[in-house]
Design a protein around this motif. Structure first.
Motif, PDB file in Angstrom:
ATOM      1  N   ASN A  53       0.844  -1.195   0.000  1.00 41.53           N
ATOM      2  CA  ASN A  53       0.000   0.000   0.000  1.00 41.53           C
ATOM      3  C   ASN A  53       0.882   1.249   0.000  1.00 41.53           C
ATOM      4  O   ASN A  53       1.719   1.417   0.891  1.00 41.53           O
ATOM      5  CB  ASN A  53      -0.907  -0.014   1.229  1.00 41.53           C
ATOM      6  CG  ASN A  53      -1.956   1.060   1.207  1.00 41.53           C
ATOM      7  OD1 ASN A  53      -1.715   2.179   0.767  1.00 41.53           O
ATOM      8  ND2 ASN A  53      -3.129   0.730   1.720  1.00 41.53           N
ATOM      9  N   PRO A  54       0.718   2.163  -0.966  1.00 37.64           N
ATOM     10  CA  PRO A  54       1.564   3.366  -1.019  1.00 37.64           C
ATOM     11  C   PRO A  54       1.326   4.333   0.144  1.00 37.64           C
ATOM     12  O   PRO A  54       2.162   5.200   0.393  1.00 37.64           O
ATOM     13  CB  PRO A  54       1.186   4.016  -2.355  1.00 37.64           C
ATOM     14  CG  PRO A  54      -0.116   3.417  -2.733  1.00 37.64           C
ATOM     15  CD  PRO A  54      -0.202   2.073  -2.096  1.00 37.64           C
ATOM     16  N   LYS A  55       0.233   4.168   0.868  1.00 35.93           N
ATOM     17  CA  LYS A  55      -0.040   5.037   2.020  1.00 35.93           C
ATOM     18  C   LYS A  55       0.643   4.554   3.294  1.00 35.93           C
ATOM     19  O   LYS A  55       0.587   5.209   4.317  1.00 35.93           O
ATOM     20  CB  LYS A  55      -1.549   5.146   2.248  1.00 35.93           C
ATOM     21  CG  LYS A  55      -2.258   5.864   1.118  1.00 35.93           C
ATOM     22  CD  LYS A  55      -3.718   6.031   1.409  1.00 35.93           C
ATOM     23  CE  LYS A  55      -4.378   6.800   0.263  1.00 35.93           C
ATOM     24  NZ  LYS A  55      -5.748   7.154   0.575  1.00 35.93           N
ATOM     25  N   VAL A  56       1.314   3.409   3.225  1.00 40.00           N
ATOM     26  CA  VAL A  56       2.028   2.864   4.379  1.00 40.00           C
ATOM     27  C   VAL A  56       3.493   3.271   4.288  1.00 40.00           C
ATOM     28  O   VAL A  56       4.183   2.956   3.323  1.00 40.00           O
ATOM     29  CB  VAL A  56       1.886   1.331   4.445  1.00 40.00           C
ATOM     30  CG1 VAL A  56       2.755   0.753   5.548  1.00 40.00           C
ATOM     31  CG2 VAL A  56       0.429   0.946   4.659  1.00 40.00           C
ATOM     32  N   LEU A  57       3.957   3.990   5.300  1.00 41.17           N
ATOM     33  CA  LEU A  57       5.354   4.415   5.348  1.00 41.17           C
ATOM     34  C   LEU A  57       6.237   3.353   5.995  1.00 41.17           C
ATOM     35  O   LEU A  57       7.409   3.206   5.658  1.00 41.17           O
ATOM     36  CB  LEU A  57       5.468   5.726   6.126  1.00 41.17           C
ATOM     37  CG  LEU A  57       4.687   6.913   5.568  1.00 41.17           C
ATOM     38  CD1 LEU A  57       4.804   8.118   6.496  1.00 41.17           C
ATOM     39  CD2 LEU A  57       5.161   7.258   4.169  1.00 41.17           C
ATOM     40  N   PHE A  58       5.668   2.643   6.970  1.00 44.22           N
ATOM     41  CA  PHE A  58       6.419   1.603   7.672  1.00 44.22           C
ATOM     42  C   PHE A  58       5.453   0.511   8.107  1.00 44.22           C
ATOM     43  O   PHE A  58       4.343   0.791   8.551  1.00 44.22           O
ATOM     44  CB  PHE A  58       7.116   2.175   8.913  1.00 44.22           C
ATOM     45  CG  PHE A  58       7.796   1.122   9.746  1.00 44.22           C
ATOM     46  CD1 PHE A  58       9.057   0.664   9.414  1.00 44.22           C
ATOM     47  CD2 PHE A  58       7.153   0.568  10.847  1.00 44.22           C
ATOM     48  CE1 PHE A  58       9.667  -0.325  10.172  1.00 44.22           C
ATOM     49  CE2 PHE A  58       7.757  -0.413  11.613  1.00 44.22           C
ATOM     50  CZ  PHE A  58       9.023  -0.857  11.277  1.00 44.22           C
TER      51      PHE A  58
END
Length: 129
Positions: A53-58
């Motif tokens: 998911n591109p909205k997950v940074l970590f």
């Protein structure tokens, strides 16, 4: 014997929830999810799904102790969403993906006897269904 009873691997004790979320006070848009009675099987798959998911940074997970059957998943998201929404979305995506794999597998198994007509049974590579 020192081994725990087998039912302790999957029965959630009274008064406890399967999933608990704790927001991280130091990191924005981050939370730690504790999931009881799960291990690396779910932890690694869910981490990999979250990272798509591109909205997950970590996204990372750990099993605090080998004899404790729980995992902790840490998720940090972009400011336009929150960890709970993302983990719910990715769990639903994961369920859909597993159902799709199951359907494809069942279709192949059901098709296998028709393809095997005329082929001698019992040789190497044959399946007995």
């Amino acid at each position: 014997m020192n081994a725990p009873d087998r039912f302790e691997l999957f029965v959630i004790p009274d008064g406890q929830q399967k999933v608990e979320m704790v927001k991280d006070p130091k990191i924005p848009n981050a939370a730690t999810f504790t999931i009881l009675k799960e291990d690396h099987t779910l932890g690694n798959v869910l981490r990999a799904q979250l990272l798509k998911n591109p909205k997950v940074l970590f996204a990372g997970y750990k099993m605090p102790h080998p004899l404790e059957h729980k995992i902790e998943i840490k998720v940090q998201t972009t400011p336009d969403t929150n960890p709970l929404a993302v983990i719910q979305q990715e769990l639903n995506n994961l369920i859909s993906e597993v159902q799709n794999i199951k359907l494809k597998f069942e279709n192949e198994v059901n098709m296998q006897p028709h393809q095997m007509e005329g082929v001698e049974r019992g040789g190497r590579g044959d399946f007995d269904f």
